[in-house]
Scaffold this motif. Structure first.
Motif, mmCIF file in Angstrom:
data_model
loop_
_atom_site.group_PDB
_atom_site.id
_atom_site.type_symbol
_atom_site.label_atom_id
_atom_site.label_comp_id
_atom_site.label_asym_id
_atom_site.label_seq_id
_atom_site.Cartn_x
_atom_site.Cartn_y
_atom_site.Cartn_z
ATOM 1 N N THR A 151 10.172 64.271 42.528
ATOM 2 C CA THR A 151 10.217 65.734 42.454
ATOM 3 C C THR A 151 8.854 66.347 42.717
ATOM 4 O OG1 THR A 151 12.044 65.679 40.867
ATOM 5 C CG2 THR A 151 10.720 67.695 40.944
ATOM 6 N N ALA A 152 7.822 65.792 42.100
ATOM 7 C CA ALA A 152 6.478 66.344 42.262
ATOM 8 C C ALA A 152 5.985 66.193 43.702
ATOM 9 C CB ALA A 152 5.506 65.660 41.304
ATOM 10 N N VAL A 153 6.223 65.032 44.309
ATOM 11 C CA VAL A 153 5.785 64.829 45.692
ATOM 12 C C VAL A 153 6.537 65.767 46.632
ATOM 13 C CG1 VAL A 153 5.701 63.209 47.615
ATOM 14 C CG2 VAL A 153 5.036 62.462 45.340
ATOM 15 N N ALA A 154 7.845 65.870 46.461
ATOM 16 C CA ALA A 154 8.636 66.756 47.323
ATOM 17 C C ALA A 154 8.179 68.204 47.171
ATOM 18 C CB ALA A 154 10.119 66.634 46.977
ATOM 19 N N ASN A 155 7.910 68.627 45.943
ATOM 20 C CA ASN A 155 7.458 69.998 45.723
ATOM 21 C C ASN A 155 6.096 70.249 46.354
ATOM 22 O OD1 ASN A 155 9.799 70.233 44.268
ATOM 23 N ND2 ASN A 155 8.826 70.616 42.295
ATOM 24 N N GLY A 156 5.206 69.252 46.240
ATOM 25 C CA GLY A 156 3.881 69.406 46.842
ATOM 26 C C GLY A 156 3.951 69.474 48.348
ATOM 27 N N LEU A 184 -13.919 66.368 22.947
ATOM 28 C CA LEU A 184 -12.749 65.937 22.186
ATOM 29 C C LEU A 184 -11.871 65.108 23.102
ATOM 30 C CD1 LEU A 184 -11.931 69.280 20.349
ATOM 31 C CD2 LEU A 184 -12.630 67.149 19.243
ATOM 32 N N ASN A 185 -11.773 63.810 22.820
ATOM 33 C CA ASN A 185 -10.910 62.907 23.574
ATOM 34 C C ASN A 185 -9.581 62.764 22.846
ATOM 35 O OD1 ASN A 185 -12.941 62.552 25.431
ATOM 36 N ND2 ASN A 185 -13.683 60.630 24.531
ATOM 37 N N ILE A 186 -8.510 63.050 23.559
ATOM 38 C CA ILE A 186 -7.194 63.147 22.945
ATOM 39 C C ILE A 186 -6.285 62.041 23.467
ATOM 40 C CG2 ILE A 186 -5.202 64.664 22.579
ATOM 41 C CD1 ILE A 186 -7.164 67.009 23.369
ATOM 42 N N VAL A 187 -5.650 61.342 22.537
ATOM 43 C CA VAL A 187 -4.674 60.312 22.891
ATOM 44 C C VAL A 187 -3.301 60.786 22.434
ATOM 45 C CG1 VAL A 187 -3.942 57.922 22.564
ATOM 46 C CG2 VAL A 187 -6.381 58.469 22.717
ATOM 47 N N LEU A 188 -2.356 60.817 23.371
ATOM 48 C CA LEU A 188 -0.995 61.240 23.043
ATOM 49 C C LEU A 188 -0.179 60.052 22.565
ATOM 50 C CD1 LEU A 188 -0.195 63.507 26.133
ATOM 51 C CD2 LEU A 188 -1.231 64.169 23.959
ATOM 52 N N ASP A 189 0.830 60.329 21.747
ATOM 53 C CA ASP A 189 1.739 59.227 21.452
ATOM 54 C C ASP A 189 2.655 59.036 22.644
ATOM 55 O OD1 ASP A 189 4.161 60.807 21.231
ATOM 56 O OD2 ASP A 189 3.557 61.383 19.205
ATOM 57 N N ALA A 190 3.222 57.836 22.764
ATOM 58 C CA ALA A 190 3.966 57.466 23.968
ATOM 59 C C ALA A 190 5.111 58.429 24.239
ATOM 60 C CB ALA A 190 4.495 56.043 23.833
ATOM 61 N N ALA A 191 5.825 58.839 23.221
ATOM 62 C CA ALA A 191 6.973 59.714 23.422
ATOM 63 C C ALA A 191 6.546 61.065 23.967
ATOM 64 C CB ALA A 191 7.742 59.887 22.116
ATOM 65 N N ALA A 192 5.434 61.591 23.475
ATOM 66 C CA ALA A 192 4.965 62.892 23.939
ATOM 67 C C ALA A 192 4.539 62.825 25.397
ATOM 68 C CB ALA A 192 3.800 63.357 23.079
ATOM 69 N N GLN A 193 3.894 61.725 25.763
ATOM 70 C CA GLN A 193 3.462 61.583 27.144
ATOM 71 C C GLN A 193 4.656 61.369 28.065
ATOM 72 O OE1 GLN A 193 -0.373 59.726 28.985
ATOM 73 N NE2 GLN A 193 0.979 58.044 28.424
ATOM 74 N N GLY A 194 5.574 60.508 27.676
ATOM 75 C CA GLY A 194 6.735 60.220 28.502
ATOM 76 C C GLY A 194 7.683 61.388 28.639
ATOM 77 N N GLU A 195 7.647 62.314 27.673
ATOM 78 C CA GLU A 195 8.523 63.483 27.701
ATOM 79 C C GLU A 195 8.342 64.294 28.974
ATOM 80 O OE1 GLU A 195 11.404 66.032 26.794
ATOM 81 O OE2 GLU A 195 10.922 64.236 25.610
ATOM 82 N N LEU A 196 7.164 64.172 29.580
ATOM 83 C CA LEU A 196 6.887 64.906 30.804
ATOM 84 C C LEU A 196 7.892 64.578 31.903
ATOM 85 C CD1 LEU A 196 4.998 66.825 32.365
ATOM 86 C CD2 LEU A 196 3.629 64.826 32.972
ATOM 87 N N ALA A 197 8.359 63.325 31.962
ATOM 88 C CA ALA A 197 9.312 62.938 33.003
ATOM 89 C C ALA A 197 10.578 63.775 32.898
ATOM 90 C CB ALA A 197 9.634 61.451 32.893
ATOM 91 N N ARG A 198 11.083 63.957 31.678
ATOM 92 C CA ARG A 198 12.283 64.766 31.496
ATOM 93 C C ARG A 198 12.012 66.220 31.888
ATOM 94 N NH1 ARG A 198 15.608 63.635 26.353
ATOM 95 N NH2 ARG A 198 13.537 63.655 25.409
ATOM 96 N N THR A 199 10.859 66.730 31.485
ATOM 97 C CA THR A 199 10.495 68.112 31.802
ATOM 98 C C THR A 199 10.508 68.355 33.309
ATOM 99 O OG1 THR A 199 9.125 68.300 29.821
ATOM 100 C CG2 THR A 199 8.667 69.844 31.611
ATOM 101 N N ILE A 200 9.923 67.413 34.052
ATOM 102 C CA ILE A 200 9.826 67.572 35.507
ATOM 103 C C ILE A 200 11.195 67.517 36.159
ATOM 104 C CG2 ILE A 200 8.930 66.531 37.634
ATOM 105 C CD1 ILE A 200 6.524 65.563 35.980
ATOM 106 N N VAL A 201 11.997 66.541 35.805
ATOM 107 C CA VAL A 201 13.309 66.385 36.435
ATOM 108 C C VAL A 201 14.176 67.608 36.164
ATOM 109 C CG1 VAL A 201 15.431 65.035 36.472
ATOM 110 C CG2 VAL A 201 13.208 63.877 36.412
#
Length: 556
Positions: free
Chosen positions: A539-544, A88-105
């Motif tokens: 944030t991700a690089v600093a955490n890693g 199953l190959n899944i394509v996200l809509d742009a907003a759902a994918q970009g939402e990750l940036a807010r989640t991380i910050v």
């Protein structure tokens, strides 16, 4: 949408299909979703249909067809395609994918952390070299990997106590004391003794501190050189490990096991389990009952206890303190200890596959100017932790030693690891972090702010390079969890290098300019969205890097 959220969406689709009677399969709590190597195959892919095909009594593609429509209807998913035998190959809509940036910050330093190992009470022992000299290059590897593993385990919710076992009893300590006595009295060191500038320094310190030594009988001098020499050597080891950024919660003395009677009590406990027997005047542990190649002596015929008896007492001490599992990280010359330690657990009535884990770290070599470096100024014939710090620095050493699997040999090239070039892996990752930090700094100097979270528009992050970067960012929690579960710290630096590559490609793409200029005008809303993305990457690089005990500089 994070991979965890996408996994939950697949599970929900499975449950819905089962409830509707379209599938008869056990519904797992999680499923694996991964970024495909070929982006033409979507943002994420899962092979869950292939995994459940047998249980469902249907071909994988038939299972995939049942799931595809339900999954495509989930919020944040643009469409789902069935590929090959049933992927199953899944394509996200742009907003759902970009939402990750807010989640991380918004998650900040907690991004990548989880409760995957919550409830585990882990004892992690590493280095544990004889306190008869500085930590050598093999121990330095464990100083980096062991400390990083502790950080990774804690990030996944485990309680971890780090421990250094000091072999401060036995023949090696006697030779150490005899060597110090000889050096203090300007006599040749015994043939099997210890030499090096550090030994002279310790002997001189003891003589300066105890001027009455010369008046004491030699037996009393030897006892003083033993006790004070150990104190000074252990103090040096503690100072070196702390300088390297490695902290131990417990420094455990082997001698304390003997003085407290713990060794004798351990033998009796093992006897109660039915695995102790006597032969030829000695006391043995029947480890062959659990796959050892031979039984092991606990007490010799002359009444002297063995190192193995101390190991057994130490294992039981850890278990009595409530730890499970116990993780031992041993050097390359300790392969024979793996089976022995595991059989101690089995003889004690524990699960040798669950309650104890033993890792072996392979050899480390250092090269400079194309030649192998073998000598230390202070230790003579070994490279020490202080040498490594002096030659390449703490950050480079910790990173380089952590990025290879511990079951493989490793070579540290001083010239590479001190260079400011992309073939220096720690520089490559740290430089990416400085670029990320410069974005925020330059934006502030220009009076530009990313704005409040509620005004962030994730749907603007639609460029291919933005999508690639977001995909890499989403993998971080999974990487940390797998590094903890598999005890494979090297997964973290390898991930950081992939993330740094995705960042550099994004940064170098003219169409992905973050801050506007005369040549590259950028709409204000897009600038703000990309500032969120840049901060998420930082944030991700600093955490890693923090998990590796490596700094995340904002200037280089």
């Amino acid at each position: 949408m994070t991979p965890a959220e996408l996994s939950a969406a697949v599970v929900a689709a499975l449950r819905e299909a089962v409830d509707a009677g379209d599938l008869t399969v056990p519904v797992p709590s999680t499923v694996t979703v991964e970024r495909p190597k070929n982006r033409d195959h979507g943002d994420y892919a899962t092979n869950v249909a292939l995994q459940l095909s047998k249980a469902a009594g249907k071909p994988p593609r038939a299972v995939a067809e049942v799931l595809a429509g339900r999954l495509a209807a989930a919020a944040g998913i643009k469409h789902v395609e069935i590929a090959g035998p049933g992927f199953l190959n899944i394509v996200l809509d742009a907003a759902a994918q970009g939402e990750l940036a807010r989640t991380i910050v918004l998650a900040g330093k907690e991004y990548g952390h989880s409760e995957a190992l919550a409830g585990q009470n882990i004892n992690l022992e590493f280095i544990s070299a004889n306190p008869t000299g500085p930590i050598h290059i093999g121990g330095v590897r464990w100083a980096a990997v062991g400390d990083a593993l502790a950080r990774v385990l804690r990030a996944c919710g485990a309680r971890v106590v780090t421990e250094y076992y000091m072999n401060d009893a036995g023949v090696q300590i006697d030779r150490f004391a005899e060597s110090l006595l000889a050096l203090a009295n300007a006599r040749p060191v015994p043939a099997d003794g210890y030499v090096g500038a550090y030994m002279n320094e310790i002997a001189q310190q003891i003589v300066a501190r105890r001027p009455e030594l010369a008046l004491l009988p030699e037996s009393e001098q030897l006892a003083l050189f033993r006790s004070e020499g150990l104190d000074l050597m252990v103090a040096q080891i503690k100072q070196s490990t702390e300088q390297f950024g490695t902290h131990f919660d417990v420094w455990f003395s082997e001698q304390s096991l003997h003085e407290s009677g713990a060794v004798g009590r351990a033998i009796e406990r093992l006897r109660e389990q039915g695995h102790v027997f006597e032969r030829d005047g000695a006391i043995w542990l029947r480890t062959t009952d659990f796959g050892d190649d031979k039984d092991r002596v606990l007490v010799k015929a002359d009444g002297e206890t063995t190192y193995f008896a101390s190991d057994a007492a130490y294992y039981l001490n850890k278990r009595d303190r409530g730890f499970t599992p116990l993780i031992y990280m041993l050097g390359a010359d300790h392969h024979g200890y793996v089976g022995r330690l595991k059989t101690i657990a089995a003889c004690a009535g524990d699960d040798m596959d669950r309650d104890i884990e033993v890792q072996i770290g392979q050899f480390v070599k250092m090269y400079k100017d194309g030649q192998e470096v073998r000598l230390s100024k202070r230790a003579g014939n070994i490279i020490t932790i202080d040498d490594v710090i002096d030659w390449i620095g703490v950050d480079a050493a910790r990173y380089a030693l952590s990025r290879q699997s511990t079951d493989s040999n490793i070579t540290l090239d001083v010239d590479v690891l001190t260079s400011k070039k992309n073939d220096n892996p720690v520089f490559y990752v740290q430089y990416a972090h400085t670029r990320m930090a410069s974005v925020k700094r330059n934006a502030a100097e220009s009076g530009i702010d990313k704005g409040p979270a509620k005004e962030f528009d994730p749907g603007l992050l639609v460029h291919e390079k933005e999508s690639e970067l977001l995909g890499r960012l989403g993998e971080f929690p999974r990487v940390v969890a797998s590094a903890a579960e598999l005890r494979e710290v090297h997964r973290v630096p390898r991930y950081l290098e992939e993330l740094a590559t995705a960042w550099h490609k994004f940064w170098d793409e003219d169409e992905c300019r973050i801050l506007p200029s005369e040549r590259y005008p950028v709409p204000a809303e897009l600038t703000r969205a990309r500032l969120w993305l840049a901060e998420a990457a930082q944030t991700a690089v600093a955490n890693g890097l923090a998990l590796l005990g490596v700094s995340a500089p904002e200037w280089m």
